[in-house]
Design an enzyme around this catalytic site. Sequence first.
Site, PDB file in Angstrom:
ATOM      1  N   HIS A 193       0.828  -1.206   0.000  1.00 21.25           N
ATOM      2  CA  HIS A 193       0.000   0.000   0.000  1.00 21.25           C
ATOM      3  C   HIS A 193       0.860   1.252   0.000  1.00 21.25           C
ATOM      4  O   HIS A 193       0.466   2.284  -0.515  1.00 21.25           O
ATOM      5  CB  HIS A 193      -0.991  -0.035   1.161  1.00 21.25           C
ATOM      6  N   CYS A 508     -10.083  -1.427 -10.541  1.00 19.68           N
ATOM      7  CA  CYS A 508      -9.463  -0.355  -9.759  1.00 19.68           C
ATOM      8  C   CYS A 508      -8.111  -0.782  -9.187  1.00 19.68           C
ATOM      9  O   CYS A 508      -7.435   0.004  -8.538  1.00 19.68           O
ATOM     10  CB  CYS A 508     -10.390   0.107  -8.637  1.00 19.68           C
TER      11      CYS A 508
END
Length: 576
Positions: A193, A508
């Site tokens: 992330h 996405c």
Amino acid sequence: MSILLNGVGVSRGIAIGPAYVYVRATIKVTEYNVPVKHQEKEIKRLHRAVEAASAQLHEIRDKIIRDTPEDILAFIDSHLLMLEDPAFDEGAASIIEEYSCNAEWALQVQCDRLVQVFDDMKDPYLRTRKDDVLHVAQRIQHCLAEVQAGEFEDVNLKGKIIIADDLTPADTLMMQHQKVGALVTEFGGPLSHTAILARNLGIPAVVGAHNARMLIHPGEQLIVDGNYGVIIGEPDRRSLKHYRGLRRELRARKKELNELRNTPTITQDGVTITLQGNIDRPEDIKKLKLQDDAGVGLYRTEMLFLENNEIVDEETQFKNYKRALFRLKGKPLTIRTLDLGADKEINEAFGQGPMAHNPAMGLRAIRRCLKEPETFINQLCAILRVAAYGDVKMMIPMMTSIGELEQISGLIEQAKAQLRQRKVRFNENLDIGAMIEVPAAALSSEIFAHRMDFLSIGTNDLIQYTLAIDRIDDEVNYLYNPLHHAVLQLIQIIIDASKKTGTPISMCGEMASDPRYTRLLLGMGLEYFSVQANVLLEIKDIINNSDISKLRPKVRKILNCHDLHDIEIRVAKLNK
Ligand code: PEP
Ligand code: MG
């Protein structure tokens, strides 16, 4: 003597600047969220800063020598009057309450509003008085920063290249305000992330640069090439010349792409493609708008929890989501429900249970929400409420079985019942979609497609779970490949299921943000991409120069290949 280090380039771009060996610390941010329960304290902090600014000015006025011209005294007096005017203090305080934001940001917004009032004045003299507003605001900002000086490490990171062992998403979020030049970490993978955040923030980044902290000295000049994962310490003249040239080229290309801002995304054979952005926080919309007037296909709401390092209440969430919707000015907002767990963890939020051996496969995302229904219902209420104000969709991460869907529907009904009882306005019929990012869900995507309003492919996790590769483990990152035959088959199954059922499908995950795969995905039938803001225009350019009818037969052949190398060559050829 120069030194060359290699890692994995995870966020493109070239940076040249001094090294800063990062010691984890809390860094002052320009704009952040302040939960409702802390707002009173934040407003007091603002009042204290205004008082301190006023005391400073009084001190200056007292020191002014006797024969100082009246107009200079009047100038200081006018600033003092401004400081006493509720337009500053009370105005900023009500912004803190309205938007659940920090004092610095509230003050900035209020200052912009006041400046606008002066800008609109016809009288040229009065127009110049906006400078006074700016000076007074600056003084208060300065005082706010001084209040914080003891809490935050006083380091100017602007333009510096951060060398760290690893960075958490929270560290990276804190750093964006400091305008760092580049990030280099010894550990971490391209799909962590943190890497995604770096790309999102447009900061060049290299991960997996082993021993970087040992080999690089603080202050040493560095070149970081985020495209190829190269770090050069104490570069010679030739390298500097080469990379400065590359940096110029990148800037020129960026200018060229800027011409595509706010133009339609349409292929050569006339297919209109939806191109939206991924965000982590409402403030990211500003960056997205600089690229294109697009909607949001993925809003990762857990970042709000990570920034606060605690479970955030319904009201604070509602205000944040409303802030995002307000910034989008009528464009759609897809809010993803909490995806906490694995590398996105908040301390002590869920008690001190035993550490999971395999957190990526553990209590993460929707599983965690179903285990903690109270927290989930709070979020559902916040999303249902904001959906009454505009085009909002809700998306559930990591769905694995239809059984979960039934539990979720039950909780949504409970949230609605609560809101009805509280007589709070909400949207009864907002669209609810599922992220397809677990192989089980991909194989059952037709069933999900029948039951959901839309689907969205999360390739980061889909690849992780299909290939059994921990996305943050740099020991196995070399095996992580979106072009693996099995991954492509699963993506095709999901796209076909959505076409068959007429359920909208987007992607996405990071694969959608990688320009190398845009044509492959178009050929597979994908017509809705949600991408990182900084690649949006590049992807639009590729789409506008693609002909789907010509891509389709070539992509069909690629899907029949089993050999990874063969697939890679064929995909590269699509881009020629
Ligand atoms: C994904 O898995 O592709 C995704 C978009 O979700 P995240 O990266 O937040 O896990
Ligand atoms: Mg995911």
